[in-house]
Design a protein around this motif. Structure first.
Motif, PDB file in Angstrom:
ATOM      1  N   ALA A 229      64.794 -13.259  -6.496  1.00 43.59           N
ATOM      2  CA  ALA A 229      64.915 -14.084  -5.292  1.00 43.59           C
ATOM      3  C   ALA A 229      66.242 -13.828  -4.599  1.00 43.59           C
ATOM      4  CB  ALA A 229      64.764 -15.558  -5.658  1.00 43.59           C
TER       5      ALA A 229
ATOM      6  N   ALA B  73      55.166 -18.041  -0.488  1.00 44.36           N
ATOM      7  CA  ALA B  73      56.007 -18.511  -1.600  1.00 44.36           C
ATOM      8  C   ALA B  73      55.292 -19.529  -2.472  1.00 44.36           C
ATOM      9  CB  ALA B  73      57.325 -19.094  -1.071  1.00 44.36           C
TER      10      ALA B  73
ATOM     11  N   SER C 271      58.257 -17.516  -6.199  1.00 41.96           N
ATOM     12  CA  SER C 271      59.260 -17.727  -5.148  1.00 41.96           C
ATOM     13  C   SER C 271      59.443 -19.197  -4.800  1.00 41.96           C
ATOM     14  CB  SER C 271      58.870 -16.947  -3.884  1.00 41.96           C
ATOM     15  OG  SER C 271      58.889 -15.562  -4.125  1.00 41.96           O
TER      16      SER C 271
ATOM     17  N   CYS D  72      66.242 -10.228  -3.014  1.00 40.09           N
ATOM     18  CA  CYS D  72      65.042  -9.799  -2.278  1.00 40.09           C
ATOM     19  C   CYS D  72      65.369  -8.906  -1.081  1.00 40.09           C
ATOM     20  CB  CYS D  72      64.206 -10.999  -1.866  1.00 40.09           C
ATOM     21  SG  CYS D  72      64.985 -12.138  -0.688  1.00 40.09           S
TER      22      CYS D  72
END
Length: 400
Positions: free
Chosen positions: A379, A39, A43, A382
């Motif tokens: 996000a 991430a 992210s 996901c």
């Protein structure tokens, strides 16, 4: 030899790897990531909002994946003990001209199956947010906040526990397909695999081209800068406060986002980033910049929205101009209330004829499946995007 290699350890890549191992426990799987942690980019640089699915065109992949993905994400957070809060969202019309678009948005949210939506008048707005001014608003109670880095780290732990590998510091440079396998050239050596799933975010177009995909859509990076509300003034906003989207403009506009740590983010704006991973105004990668400005689609986009672009650029350098936009919603804000905040870079896919690609785009080239476009709400979505990607390969994978 691996069965599947997932390229990219952002939320979509990690969720997809986890989904693969849940459904096909015997799969030999690795996630490769060029950075030294998960991430590291989109992210880990987003606002932390769990979107409800209000904005997206009914029937679109975004709409379906967001509504389903938000429910899955909330369940996952509860199962893994990841803190989140459903603090809701107000989409506020600040003048009567915005009301028709607000009502259209309300109907869109209902068509998408978003639960609990309400239309509010001025008094009801003030009851929920005393400092917020508006003529009408949508209340979306299922909008939440979460730390997506915590989510990514939990997904990575699940992958390792299930027997998958996560190989950090592996920068993917090339793909060679042949004889039922793929050779993936990385900065740390070559990996052989039967299939690859590429979730490369800001570099999705380059890796798609590297595996035989077409040049379009191309990624154009847009940096978004936030301010943070001064801590003593964080009581002014308790829920997400968003503007009514204007179809004449390519981006949503500034908004108010409370965070789990008690801070409140203000923004972001949207300006061309001079590097795909350029989180500061001074970050320049000449190759990235030339690739963006020489792309025909970007030049068409820039001509169409040059006034908006100049306005966004002005707000990027003028705190007072940024403040005026925020004061449409919270009039009592003062310039000293705005402290410098973080930045993120959005990987925006643009077509050759200058259109912003609005929906998620998934493509397959031989044994390689690519996520070509996954901006917000990726996000939130996901876990559902992961299901769709794994479905694409399900018939080809070992079941025992």
């Amino acid at each position: 030899m691996f069965d599947v290699v997932v390229v990219g350890a952002g939320l979509v890549g990690l969720a997809t790897a986890r989904e693969l191992l849940l459904r096909f426990p015997r799969v030999r799987l690795a996630v490769v990531e060029k950075e030294g942690k998960v991430a590291a980019h989109q992210s880990g640089h987003n606002s932390g909002v769990i979107h409800s699915g209000l904005y997206y065109r009914p029937g679109s992949l975004k709409a379906r994946a967001c509504v389903a993905g938000a429910a899955k994400l909330i369940r996952y957070c509860e199962e893994r003990g990841i803190p989140y809060r459903l603090i809701g969202k107000l989409v506020v019309a600040t003048n009567p001209d915005e009301i028709p678009r607000l009502l259209e948005l309300f109907q869109r949210g209902q068509a998408n199956g978003v639960q609990g939506l309400q239309l509010l008048g001025p008094e009801e707005i003030r009851e929920r947010e005393p400092a917020v001014t508006g003529v009408r608003a949508i209340w979306s109670p299922r909008t939440g906040i979460v730390d997506f880095v915590r989510v990514a780290e939990a997904l990575a732990d699940d992958i390792r526990t299930a027997g998958g590998e996560i190989r950090l510091g592996h920068h993917v440079m090339a793909f060679r397909q042949g004889n039922g396998t793929i050779a993936i050239e990385t900065s740390a050596g070559c990996l052989e695999t039967r299939f690859a799933l590429v979730c490369a975010g800001l570099f999705s177009d380059r890796l798609a081209r590297a595996s035989g995909g077409g040049p379009d859509p191309a990624i154009v990076p847009f940096r978004g800068d936030y301010y943070v509300l001064r801590p003593e003034r964080s009581h002014l906003v308790r829920t997400n406060v968003y503007p009514v989207p204007d179809p004449r403009f390519p981006f949503l506009g500034v908004h108010f986002t409370p965070r789990l740590d008690g801070s409140v983010w203000l923004g972001p704006n949207a300006v061309l980033a001079f590097a795909r991973e350029g989180y500061r105004r001074t970050d320049v990668d000449w190759h990235d910049l030339w690739e963006a400005v020489s792309y025909p689609g970007f030049r068409i986009l820039a001509r169409r929205y040059w006034r908006v672009g100049l306005m966004e650029l002005w707000r990027d350098f003028s705190r007072r101009a940024f403040l005026r936009e925020l004061q449409r919603f919270v009039p009592e804000l003062e310039e000293d209330d705005l402290l410098p905040g973080p930045s993120g870079v959005r990987a925006q896919a643009v077509t050759r004829d200058g259109q912003l690609v609005d929906d998620f785009v998934l493509e397959r080239h031989g044994r390689v499946v690519h996520v070509r476009n996954a901006p917000s709400p990726a996000a939130t979505s996901c876990l559902e995007i992961a299901r769709l990607l794994v479905d694409e390969l399900a018939e080809s994978l070992p079941t025992r």
